[in-house]
Scaffold this motif. Sequence first.
Motif, PDB file in Angstrom:
ATOM      1  N   ALA A  69       0.838  -1.206   0.000  1.00 40.31           N
ATOM      2  CA  ALA A  69       0.000   0.000   0.000  1.00 40.31           C
ATOM      3  C   ALA A  69       0.870   1.251   0.000  1.00 40.31           C
ATOM      4  O   ALA A  69       0.589   2.220  -0.715  1.00 40.31           O
ATOM      5  N   ASP A  70       1.947   1.220   0.766  1.00 40.92           N
ATOM      6  CA  ASP A  70       2.816   2.387   0.848  1.00 40.92           C
ATOM      7  C   ASP A  70       3.522   2.640  -0.480  1.00 40.92           C
ATOM      8  O   ASP A  70       3.747   3.789  -0.877  1.00 40.92           O
ATOM      9  N   ALA A  71       3.880   1.558  -1.182  1.00 43.24           N
ATOM     10  CA  ALA A  71       4.517   1.724  -2.497  1.00 43.24           C
ATOM     11  C   ALA A  71       3.565   2.434  -3.453  1.00 43.24           C
ATOM     12  O   ALA A  71       3.964   3.342  -4.192  1.00 43.24           O
ATOM     13  N   LEU A  72       2.288   2.048  -3.430  1.00 43.48           N
ATOM     14  CA  LEU A  72       1.319   2.705  -4.312  1.00 43.48           C
ATOM     15  C   LEU A  72       1.165   4.179  -3.925  1.00 43.48           C
ATOM     16  O   LEU A  72       1.051   5.053  -4.788  1.00 43.48           O
ATOM     17  N   ARG A  73       1.201   4.435  -2.620  1.00 40.05           N
ATOM     18  CA  ARG A  73       1.087   5.828  -2.164  1.00 40.05           C
ATOM     19  C   ARG A  73       2.300   6.643  -2.630  1.00 40.05           C
ATOM     20  O   ARG A  73       2.157   7.766  -3.131  1.00 40.05           O
ATOM     21  N   LEU A  74       3.516   6.058  -2.494  1.00 39.46           N
ATOM     22  CA  LEU A  74       4.734   6.756  -2.913  1.00 39.46           C
ATOM     23  C   LEU A  74       4.691   7.086  -4.408  1.00 39.46           C
ATOM     24  O   LEU A  74       5.110   8.150  -4.829  1.00 39.46           O
ATOM     25  N   ALA A  75       4.176   6.145  -5.208  1.00 41.53           N
ATOM     26  CA  ALA A  75       4.203   6.318  -6.660  1.00 41.53           C
ATOM     27  C   ALA A  75       3.109   7.258  -7.143  1.00 41.53           C
ATOM     28  O   ALA A  75       3.282   7.943  -8.146  1.00 41.53           O
ATOM     29  N   ARG A  76       1.982   7.298  -6.433  1.00 43.13           N
ATOM     30  CA  ARG A  76       0.818   8.002  -6.957  1.00 43.13           C
ATOM     31  C   ARG A  76       0.402   9.188  -6.105  1.00 43.13           C
ATOM     32  O   ARG A  76      -0.499   9.936  -6.485  1.00 43.13           O
ATOM     33  N   GLY A  77       1.014   9.324  -4.933  1.00 39.63           N
ATOM     34  CA  GLY A  77       0.706  10.473  -4.086  1.00 39.63           C
ATOM     35  C   GLY A  77      -0.609  10.358  -3.338  1.00 39.63           C
ATOM     36  O   GLY A  77      -1.094  11.336  -2.774  1.00 39.63           O
ATOM     37  N   GLU A  78      -1.185   9.171  -3.314  1.00 46.08           N
ATOM     38  CA  GLU A  78      -2.472   8.968  -2.640  1.00 46.08           C
ATOM     39  C   GLU A  78      -2.545   7.509  -2.198  1.00 46.08           C
ATOM     40  O   GLU A  78      -2.200   6.614  -2.970  1.00 46.08           O
ATOM     41  N   ALA A  79      -3.023   7.298  -0.971  1.00 49.89           N
ATOM     42  CA  ALA A  79      -3.109   5.920  -0.471  1.00 49.89           C
ATOM     43  C   ALA A  79      -4.159   5.146  -1.265  1.00 49.89           C
ATOM     44  O   ALA A  79      -5.185   5.701  -1.649  1.00 49.89           O
ATOM     45  N   PRO A  80      -3.922   3.853  -1.527  1.00 47.55           N
ATOM     46  CA  PRO A  80      -4.907   3.064  -2.274  1.00 47.55           C
ATOM     47  C   PRO A  80      -6.092   2.659  -1.391  1.00 47.55           C
ATOM     48  O   PRO A  80      -5.979   2.651  -0.160  1.00 47.55           O
ATOM     49  N   LEU A  81      -7.184   2.325  -2.034  1.00 50.52           N
ATOM     50  CA  LEU A  81      -8.301   1.678  -1.345  1.00 50.52           C
ATOM     51  C   LEU A  81      -7.904   0.222  -1.112  1.00 50.52           C
ATOM     52  O   LEU A  81      -7.505  -0.469  -2.054  1.00 50.52           O
ATOM     53  N   VAL A  82      -8.009  -0.235   0.125  1.00 47.70           N
ATOM     54  CA  VAL A  82      -7.657  -1.627   0.427  1.00 47.70           C
ATOM     55  C   VAL A  82      -8.935  -2.461   0.368  1.00 47.70           C
ATOM     56  O   VAL A  82      -9.872  -2.244   1.145  1.00 47.70           O
TER      57      VAL A  82
END
Length: 463
Positions: free
Chosen positions: A384-397
């Motif tokens: 989840a953190d990797a997606l946040r780092l890449a996209r600037g927004e936390a993913p929906l889990v």
Amino acid sequence: MTDLSTEPAPDLAAVLAHIDAHRDAHLQRLMDYLRHPSISAHDIGIREVAGLLVEMLERLGMEAEAVPTAGHPMVLGRRSDVAGAPTVLLYGHYDVQPPDPLEAWVSPPFEPTIRDGRIYARGAGDNKGQHFAQLLALEAHLAVHGRLPCNVIVLLEGEEEIGSPQIAQFVRDHADRLRADLVVTADGPLHPSGRAVLSLGVRGMVGFDLVVRTGRTDAHSGNHGGLMPNAIWTLVHLLATMKTPDGRITIEGLHDPIRPPSNAERAAAESLPVDIPGYLAEMGLVRLDAPEGRAFHDRLMFHPTLTINGLHGGYGGPGSKTVLPCAAVAKCDVRLVPDMTPDQVLDCVRAHVARHAPEVEVIGRGGMLPSRTPIDSPYTAVVADALRLARGEAPLVVPSFGGSLPDYVFTQILGVPAFVTPYANADEANHAPNENLSIELFHAGIRSGAALLSRLGGMRTEG
Ligand SMILES: [Zn+2]
């Protein structure tokens, strides 16, 4: 049991800058890849594309091979750069759906074309654009740092679009070569709102037919009505014993193995966006299915279903035909939640039918186990953190998708956590004419793959 500690991540910023600087070149290379058809259903181009991928993996310094199976080959690559770092298995599929109907495509399916910020081609979203993004993420790390931050196995299947008939056996036969700490699949669409999604599971599935024959031939409903049992009524009465009007499935024992969702899974499901009026309008519904009052996402994630796919027999043509049908079939499926299994469900259905309508035959049509990665896996927060780092927004889990994919081969056969991180736009039109992938999301996918490797590189496993 693996202990994990966090170490500083390598320089991700430089890798992301490299990716940003190579946008056009990456897009051109995706277009080149998409020009190669690989239609598993028609066995077109499969071996050629498997060969291209092996070359691509070898250029990434991987030990790579197209491993033969009883069907199409599995492309397998491996690179072990960091002793003690986690090993991630990146799964994808290089086969595509047939492109028919060709006349519905604005541009030909294997001549990738850019319109309105999207690349149009068969396989753009499902799944070439997504696993190619993962490979470009590996390449970017190698270009900047000369090595990968963690250990990587790439597994690309050539039969996903025809139901993955070999993958379970392949994973059993090659479990030693596939030994990983986690599996990550980039496939499917983002949430319609555009938010990134991290999915932890899928429902399973089992299909069966209920078949009954009450006489030698269809008969006159006057001359034989009241004497000859009606095959369709037999099935209707049986089906009515299997589910109540208020939505309870009443097949004895069916629910017994169900593992209730954890509090964290319930909380994740509750925090997902819901738009029931929008869903009703989109689907042309006046209400959700029974039972009333069950939360929207709970219905898809935490409960089994019993669906009558079709009920066939007698006469359905124009006008009337006063016929008394001697044969009928109900085709059904059950979607499974952990820890139900196709065999367990079929056993319950057979026992139920034997009790209520012993003249009806149950014909199983095979199925797929459900899969659910625990939300408290140490890797959930990392992915989840990797997606946040890449996209600037936390993913929906998302604890589970409602549909079925063979993720169980990873969670149940290999016994490792499996995550799905979709990179495609929600309107990717996969399996349909004019399949497309947003160029921006392709780019974000490469960044996401790079961030994943980097975040995993900051972890250490101790056996
Ligand atoms: Zn597909």
